[in-house]
Design a protein around this motif. Structure first.
Motif, mmCIF file in Angstrom:
data_model
loop_
_atom_site.group_PDB
_atom_site.id
_atom_site.type_symbol
_atom_site.label_atom_id
_atom_site.label_comp_id
_atom_site.label_asym_id
_atom_site.label_seq_id
_atom_site.Cartn_x
_atom_site.Cartn_y
_atom_site.Cartn_z
ATOM 1 N N ALA A 2 0.703 -1.336 -0.132
ATOM 2 C CA ALA A 2 0.122 0.155 -0.033
ATOM 3 C C ALA A 2 0.666 1.287 -0.047
ATOM 4 C CB ALA A 2 -1.065 -0.126 1.051
ATOM 5 N N ASP A 43 -0.251 4.201 -2.330
ATOM 6 C CA ASP A 43 -1.452 4.714 -2.014
ATOM 7 C C ASP A 43 -1.518 5.365 -0.560
ATOM 8 O OD1 ASP A 43 -2.672 4.057 -4.359
ATOM 9 O OD2 ASP A 43 -2.828 1.972 -3.642
ATOM 10 N N LEU A 88 -7.583 -0.594 -3.498
ATOM 11 C CA LEU A 88 -6.558 -1.450 -2.906
ATOM 12 C C LEU A 88 -7.035 -2.590 -2.175
ATOM 13 C CD1 LEU A 88 -3.599 -1.307 -1.550
ATOM 14 C CD2 LEU A 88 -4.817 -0.137 0.234
#
Ligand code: MD6
Ligand code: FE
Length: 217
Positions: free
Chosen positions: A30, A33, A103
């Motif tokens: 992640a 993001d 995500l």
């Protein structure tokens, strides 16, 4: 060339580390993001502030929680349950931000769980000393849907155990941008988080935020 699996280097960002059959740590999945996710959390908590739930035994949890998505986790008379309404505001939980859903689906697919569409995201905030005792996530009826957990901010030690509370646990360092996915045979496995250390060197200072995505219906 040096290669440190526990640093969030570009190489390590692709690492996929099995924790148990059905459970995997996607190191740094992640990271790209993360800033967007943190910004989204700031907006969400303006609508649905963090609060400390009370356990069925009557203890105030050290971790503060809020939710987004169709369903949110609230404390009820006999433990936790999901509700469409935030009891603090009387309003529905804020919708799942676009970046969250995307995500969660991509991480689930990367772990082998295709077609994951979460309808609940629990947002937990850990301050130094906050912990999550060994527990299992069993409030979701569809045991075929995985849990996707995203770590932001300060590092924490995650404990991943087995089907029984007494099974051996594996400690795992979770860093900013890490994603853990557990499903299949590991879906109801015990897990927890050790008390957060006071390490003020993250995007969130000494705090940690954890997003857990579920299909709660
Ligand atoms: C973590 N979180 O913070 C793991 N479980 O790394 C959880 O296991 C969890 O955040 C139930 C509800 C919220 C959570
Ligand atoms: Fe959990």
């Amino acid at each position: 060339m040096t290669f440190d699996l526990f640093a969030n280097t570009k190489e390590a960002a692709d690492a996929s580390l099995p924790l148990a059959p059905g459970a995997v740590l996607l190191r740094g999945h992640a990271l790209a993001d993360a800033a967007q996710l943190v910004g989204d959390v700031e907006q969400l908590v303006a609508q649905a502030p963090f609060r400390h739930l009370v356990t069925p035994g009557g203890f105030r949890m050290s971790v503060a929680i809020t939710n987004c998505g169709e369903l949110g986790c609230v404390s009820g008379r006999s433990g936790y349950r999901y509700d469409r309404i935030d009891p603090e505001s009387g309003l529905p939980w804020p919708p799942l931000p676009t970046a969250f859903g995307r995500l969660a689906a991509l991480a689930a697919a990367a772990a082998g769980y295709e077609g994951f569409v979460p309808d609940a995201c629990l947002i937990n905030r850990y301050e130094p000393g906050a912990k999550l005792s060994l527990h299992r996530d069993a409030g979701e009826p569809d045991g075929k849907q995985p849990i996707v957990s995203v770590s932001l901010g300060a590092p924490a030690t995650f404990l991943f155990g087995g089907a029984k509370r007494t099974d051996k646990v594996t400690p795992v360092a979770l860093l900013h941008g890490d994603v853990v996915v557990w499903g299949g045979p590991a879906r109801r496995h015990f897990h927890g988080v050790l008390p957060l250390k006071r390490e003020a060197r993250s995007l969130l200072g000494d705090r940690r935020i954890n997003l857990t995505f579920r299909k709660a219906t």
